[in-house]
Design a protein around this motif. Structure first.
Motif, PDB file in Angstrom:
ATOM      1  N   GLU A 261       0.832  -1.210   0.000  1.00  0.00           N
ATOM      2  CA  GLU A 261       0.000   0.000   0.000  1.00  0.00           C
ATOM      3  C   GLU A 261       0.864   1.256   0.000  1.00  0.00           C
ATOM      4  OE1 GLU A 261      -3.473   2.176   2.685  1.00  0.00           O
ATOM      5  OE2 GLU A 261      -2.782   0.162   3.209  1.00  0.00           O
ATOM      6  N   LEU A 262       1.980   1.247   0.758  1.00  0.00           N
ATOM      7  CA  LEU A 262       2.904   2.384   0.744  1.00  0.00           C
ATOM      8  C   LEU A 262       3.507   2.592  -0.644  1.00  0.00           C
ATOM      9  CD1 LEU A 262       4.855   2.060   4.121  1.00  0.00           C
ATOM     10  CD2 LEU A 262       3.434   3.978   3.393  1.00  0.00           C
ATOM     11  N   ILE A 263       3.871   1.499  -1.292  1.00  0.00           N
ATOM     12  CA  ILE A 263       4.412   1.611  -2.647  1.00  0.00           C
ATOM     13  C   ILE A 263       3.398   2.258  -3.581  1.00  0.00           C
ATOM     14  CG2 ILE A 263       5.164   0.257  -4.651  1.00  0.00           C
ATOM     15  CD1 ILE A 263       6.389  -1.748  -2.684  1.00  0.00           C
ATOM     16  N   MET A 264       2.144   1.824  -3.476  1.00  0.00           N
ATOM     17  CA  MET A 264       1.091   2.374  -4.341  1.00  0.00           C
ATOM     18  C   MET A 264       0.869   3.859  -4.065  1.00  0.00           C
ATOM     19  SD  MET A 264      -2.971   1.769  -4.169  1.00  0.00           S
ATOM     20  CE  MET A 264      -2.902   2.722  -2.665  1.00  0.00           C
ATOM     21  N   ARG A 265       0.835   4.258  -2.794  1.00  0.00           N
ATOM     22  CA  ARG A 265       0.517   5.639  -2.455  1.00  0.00           C
ATOM     23  C   ARG A 265       1.660   6.606  -2.754  1.00  0.00           C
ATOM     24  NH1 ARG A 265      -4.241   5.921   0.142  1.00  0.00           N
ATOM     25  NH2 ARG A 265      -5.032   4.044   1.158  1.00  0.00           N
ATOM     26  N   THR A 266       2.874   6.098  -2.908  1.00  0.00           N
ATOM     27  CA  THR A 266       4.006   6.966  -3.234  1.00  0.00           C
ATOM     28  C   THR A 266       4.356   6.954  -4.726  1.00  0.00           C
ATOM     29  OG1 THR A 266       5.519   5.153  -2.668  1.00  0.00           O
ATOM     30  CG2 THR A 266       5.038   6.761  -0.948  1.00  0.00           C
ATOM     31  N   THR A 267       3.549   6.254  -5.516  1.00  0.00           N
ATOM     32  CA  THR A 267       3.800   6.171  -6.960  1.00  0.00           C
ATOM     33  C   THR A 267       2.835   7.094  -7.709  1.00  0.00           C
ATOM     34  OG1 THR A 267       4.527   3.878  -6.713  1.00  0.00           O
ATOM     35  CG2 THR A 267       3.973   4.600  -8.927  1.00  0.00           C
ATOM     36  N   ILE A 268       3.320   7.714  -8.765  1.00  0.00           N
ATOM     37  CA  ILE A 268       2.502   8.635  -9.562  1.00  0.00           C
ATOM     38  C   ILE A 268       1.344   7.862 -10.201  1.00  0.00           C
ATOM     39  CG2 ILE A 268       2.493  10.201 -11.539  1.00  0.00           C
ATOM     40  CD1 ILE A 268       5.479  10.657 -11.021  1.00  0.00           C
ATOM     41  N   PRO A 269       0.100   8.356 -10.045  1.00  0.00           N
ATOM     42  CA  PRO A 269      -1.047   7.655 -10.642  1.00  0.00           C
ATOM     43  C   PRO A 269      -0.971   7.638 -12.171  1.00  0.00           C
ATOM     44  CG  PRO A 269      -1.761   9.239  -8.986  1.00  0.00           C
ATOM     45  CD  PRO A 269      -0.317   9.499  -9.235  1.00  0.00           C
ATOM     46  N   SER A 270      -1.467   6.559 -12.763  1.00  0.00           N
ATOM     47  CA  SER A 270      -1.515   6.441 -14.218  1.00  0.00           C
ATOM     48  C   SER A 270      -2.647   5.501 -14.601  1.00  0.00           C
ATOM     49  CB  SER A 270      -0.176   5.918 -14.762  1.00  0.00           C
ATOM     50  OG  SER A 270      -0.250   5.699 -16.149  1.00  0.00           O
ATOM     51  N   LYS A 271      -3.472   5.918 -15.588  1.00  0.00           N
ATOM     52  CA  LYS A 271      -4.595   5.090 -16.033  1.00  0.00           C
ATOM     53  C   LYS A 271      -4.142   3.986 -16.992  1.00  0.00           C
ATOM     54  CE  LYS A 271      -8.071   8.746 -15.654  1.00  0.00           C
ATOM     55  NZ  LYS A 271      -9.103   9.528 -16.391  1.00  0.00           N
ATOM     56  N   LYS A 289      10.746  -5.707  -5.415  1.00  0.00           N
ATOM     57  CA  LYS A 289      11.469  -4.974  -6.460  1.00  0.00           C
ATOM     58  C   LYS A 289      10.474  -4.432  -7.468  1.00  0.00           C
ATOM     59  CE  LYS A 289      15.297  -5.399  -9.753  1.00  0.00           C
ATOM     60  NZ  LYS A 289      16.324  -6.308 -10.339  1.00  0.00           N
ATOM     61  N   TYR A 290      10.620  -3.140  -7.802  1.00  0.00           N
ATOM     62  CA  TYR A 290       9.714  -2.529  -8.777  1.00  0.00           C
ATOM     63  C   TYR A 290      10.405  -1.333  -9.434  1.00  0.00           C
ATOM     64  CZ  TYR A 290       8.833   0.927  -5.087  1.00  0.00           C
ATOM     65  OH  TYR A 290       8.974   1.894  -4.124  1.00  0.00           O
ATOM     66  N   ILE A 291       9.894  -0.954 -10.600  1.00  0.00           N
ATOM     67  CA  ILE A 291      10.389   0.247 -11.290  1.00  0.00           C
ATOM     68  C   ILE A 291       9.720   1.455 -10.643  1.00  0.00           C
ATOM     69  CG2 ILE A 291      10.535   1.459 -13.493  1.00  0.00           C
ATOM     70  CD1 ILE A 291      10.391  -1.256 -14.881  1.00  0.00           C
ATOM     71  N   HIS A 292      10.502   2.297 -10.046  1.00  0.00           N
ATOM     72  CA  HIS A 292       9.931   3.402  -9.265  1.00  0.00           C
ATOM     73  C   HIS A 292       9.622   4.611 -10.148  1.00  0.00           C
ATOM     74  CE1 HIS A 292      13.674   5.790  -9.364  1.00  0.00           C
ATOM     75  NE2 HIS A 292      14.297   4.631  -9.251  1.00  0.00           N
ATOM     76  N   GLU A 293       8.452   5.133  -9.955  1.00  0.00           N
ATOM     77  CA  GLU A 293       8.031   6.418 -10.535  1.00  0.00           C
ATOM     78  C   GLU A 293       7.318   7.167  -9.413  1.00  0.00           C
ATOM     79  OE1 GLU A 293       5.809   6.059 -14.141  1.00  0.00           O
ATOM     80  OE2 GLU A 293       7.162   4.579 -15.004  1.00  0.00           O
ATOM     81  N   GLU A 294       8.108   7.682  -8.484  1.00  0.00           N
ATOM     82  CA  GLU A 294       7.552   8.201  -7.246  1.00  0.00           C
ATOM     83  C   GLU A 294       7.092   9.654  -7.388  1.00  0.00           C
ATOM     84  OE1 GLU A 294       9.706   5.662  -3.763  1.00  0.00           O
ATOM     85  OE2 GLU A 294      10.882   7.262  -4.682  1.00  0.00           O
ATOM     86  N   LYS A 295       6.169  10.010  -6.503  1.00  0.00           N
ATOM     87  CA  LYS A 295       5.659  11.379  -6.481  1.00  0.00           C
ATOM     88  C   LYS A 295       6.763  12.346  -6.074  1.00  0.00           C
ATOM     89  CE  LYS A 295       0.974   9.929  -5.243  1.00  0.00           C
ATOM     90  NZ  LYS A 295      -0.120  10.002  -4.235  1.00  0.00           N
ATOM     91  N   ILE A 296       6.624  13.595  -6.514  1.00  0.00           N
ATOM     92  CA  ILE A 296       7.657  14.598  -6.222  1.00  0.00           C
ATOM     93  C   ILE A 296       7.711  14.905  -4.733  1.00  0.00           C
ATOM     94  CG2 ILE A 296       8.376  16.985  -6.648  1.00  0.00           C
ATOM     95  CD1 ILE A 296       7.118  16.763  -9.411  1.00  0.00           C
ATOM     96  N   ASN A 297       6.566  15.006  -4.114  1.00  0.00           N
ATOM     97  CA  ASN A 297       6.521  15.399  -2.695  1.00  0.00           C
ATOM     98  C   ASN A 297       6.381  14.224  -1.743  1.00  0.00           C
ATOM     99  OD1 ASN A 297       3.943  14.736  -3.454  1.00  0.00           O
ATOM    100  ND2 ASN A 297       2.954  16.320  -2.216  1.00  0.00           N
ATOM    101  N   LYS A 298       6.432  13.013  -2.289  1.00  0.00           N
ATOM    102  CA  LYS A 298       6.272  11.846  -1.426  1.00  0.00           C
ATOM    103  C   LYS A 298       7.010  10.659  -2.022  1.00  0.00           C
ATOM    104  CE  LYS A 298       4.681   9.424   2.005  1.00  0.00           C
ATOM    105  NZ  LYS A 298       5.249   9.618   3.343  1.00  0.00           N
ATOM    106  N   ASN A 299       8.171  10.366  -1.470  1.00  0.00           N
ATOM    107  CA  ASN A 299       8.900   9.175  -1.902  1.00  0.00           C
ATOM    108  C   ASN A 299       9.034   8.203  -0.727  1.00  0.00           C
ATOM    109  OD1 ASN A 299      10.627  10.736  -0.443  1.00  0.00           O
ATOM    110  ND2 ASN A 299      12.409  10.347  -1.704  1.00  0.00           N
ATOM    111  N   LEU A 300       9.163   6.954  -1.037  1.00  0.00           N
ATOM    112  CA  LEU A 300       9.228   5.925  -0.015  1.00  0.00           C
ATOM    113  C   LEU A 300      10.647   5.843   0.541  1.00  0.00           C
ATOM    114  CD1 LEU A 300       7.812   3.654   1.486  1.00  0.00           C
ATOM    115  CD2 LEU A 300       8.398   2.113  -0.388  1.00  0.00           C
ATOM    116  N   ASN A 301      10.801   6.104   1.832  1.00  0.00           N
ATOM    117  CA  ASN A 301      12.115   6.013   2.478  1.00  0.00           C
ATOM    118  C   ASN A 301      11.986   5.217   3.765  1.00  0.00           C
ATOM    119  OD1 ASN A 301      11.349   7.950   4.620  1.00  0.00           O
ATOM    120  ND2 ASN A 301      11.413   9.452   2.958  1.00  0.00           N
TER     121      ASN A 301
END
Length: 339
Positions: A261-271, A289-301
């Protein structure tokens, strides 16, 4: 509470006036009758008693400060006993010396043993009262400190329980799922019923497994797939499981669900594009392991995984790690087994 009132300037200035006057009254009552008080009250001896009270009280206050800074003896009882004995002995020396100087230099006659005993007895009692004030203050401060520590510990425990309860309930996912169910219900009641079943299954797992320490990782993955289907109805990046290579190992209940859920919420939405998460097992770790496309103001740390790190620390010495590469992000959870 830390600073005893005998160290305050106002008390140091006024207290000897009253104690010196009290000493003078006691000596008058011992040597004279009550009827002679009016005639002999104001005299040179009154100021001598007040001055000696200043001397003794300042000395006792100084000895309290010195003994407070001395680390030895380590036993509190032995240190207090040593302080009482040494303070009273030096107190007797100071009073005897002061009385000898006053009687021989001012009154011009020698001091007898009876008068010396009276002065030493009264001023020793005053010194002892000061020490007892200090000891009682130390005990009171210790008791209050223990009570405050217990209250602070209880407050922290309540806060931790509340945070854990909130995390188990997951109010954000709860309300978002209910809103999605309400929206789907108007268009497709059958699909809304299916989403409701998934929602109930996920939350039943969250709440029923709350008391379990560890669960099989394969059971966690089964619920993880149901959670992914539930998350697909929310306005976030769609998530899917890629390669899942796991053996018969254990994990903390809900840890993989919360991590996904954290991974999903920190990733940029895409349809149009789905986020594929691979889960595999190494010798000592479970790796996301995943290809990260994280939000600008919220990255997973690692700060986002403090609650997981705390839970895993009970069962494994190896910490949770996050490795951020150019294209991929990997999260390493310790693999748990029962010895």
């Amino acid at each position: 509470m830390k600073k005893l009132f005998i160290h305050k300037p106002f008390f140091r200035l006024l207290s000897p006036l009253f104690s010196g006057t009290l000493v003078y009254l006691l000596i008058l009552l011992i040597n004279n009758s009550v009827a002679d008080l009016n005639e002999n009250f104001f005299g040179q001896e009154l100021y001598v008693c007040i001055g000696l009270a200043y001397l003794i009280q300042e000395y006792v206050r100084f000895s309290i400060v010195i003994f407070k800074r001395i680390a030895r003896p380590s036993s509190f009882v032995y240190r207090i006993a040593l302080q009482i004995v040494s303070t009273l002995m030096i107190n007797i020396v100071l009073v005897s010396l002061a009385m000898h100087v006053y009687f021989t230099k001012v009154l011009l006659y020698s001091l007898n043993s009876r008068e010396l005993l009276i002065f030493n007895s009264i001023f020793s009692v005053i010194a002892l009262i000061y020490i007892l004030l200090y000891v009682s203050h130390q005990f009171l401060f210790k008791i209050n400190t223990e009570k405050l520590e217990k209250e602070e510990w209880a407050r922290q425990e309540i806060e931790e329980d509340f945070v854990e309860f909130k995390r188990d309930i997951n109010p954000m996912l709860l309300f978002e799922s209910l809103e999605a169910i309400l929206a789907i219900m108007k268009e497709d009641p059958d699909k809304a019923e299916l989403v409701t079943d998934r929602f109930a299954l996920v939350y039943r797992y969250f709440l029923s497994r709350k008391k379990d320490e560890l669960v099989p990782v394969k059971e966690e993955v089964e619920i993880l797939e149901e959670l992914i289907q539930l998350l697909s109805e929310l306005p976030y990046r769609k998530v899917s499981l890629g390669k899942v290579e796991l053996g018969n190992t254990l994990t903390v209940p809900g840890s993989m669900l919360q991590l996904l859920e954290l991974i999903m919420r920190t990733t940029i939405p895409s349809k149009n594009k789905s986020l594929v998460v691979d889960i595999k097992e190494s010798e000592n770790e479970i790796i996301f392991k995943y290809i990260h496309e994280e939000k600008i103001n919220k990255n997973l740390n690692i700060n986002d995984l403090k609650f997981l790190s705390k839970e895993f620390s009970y069962y494994a010495s190896q910490p949770i790690q996050i490795l951020h590469e150019e294209d991929f992000k990997t999260i390493h959870l310790p693999k748990l087994t029962l010895a």
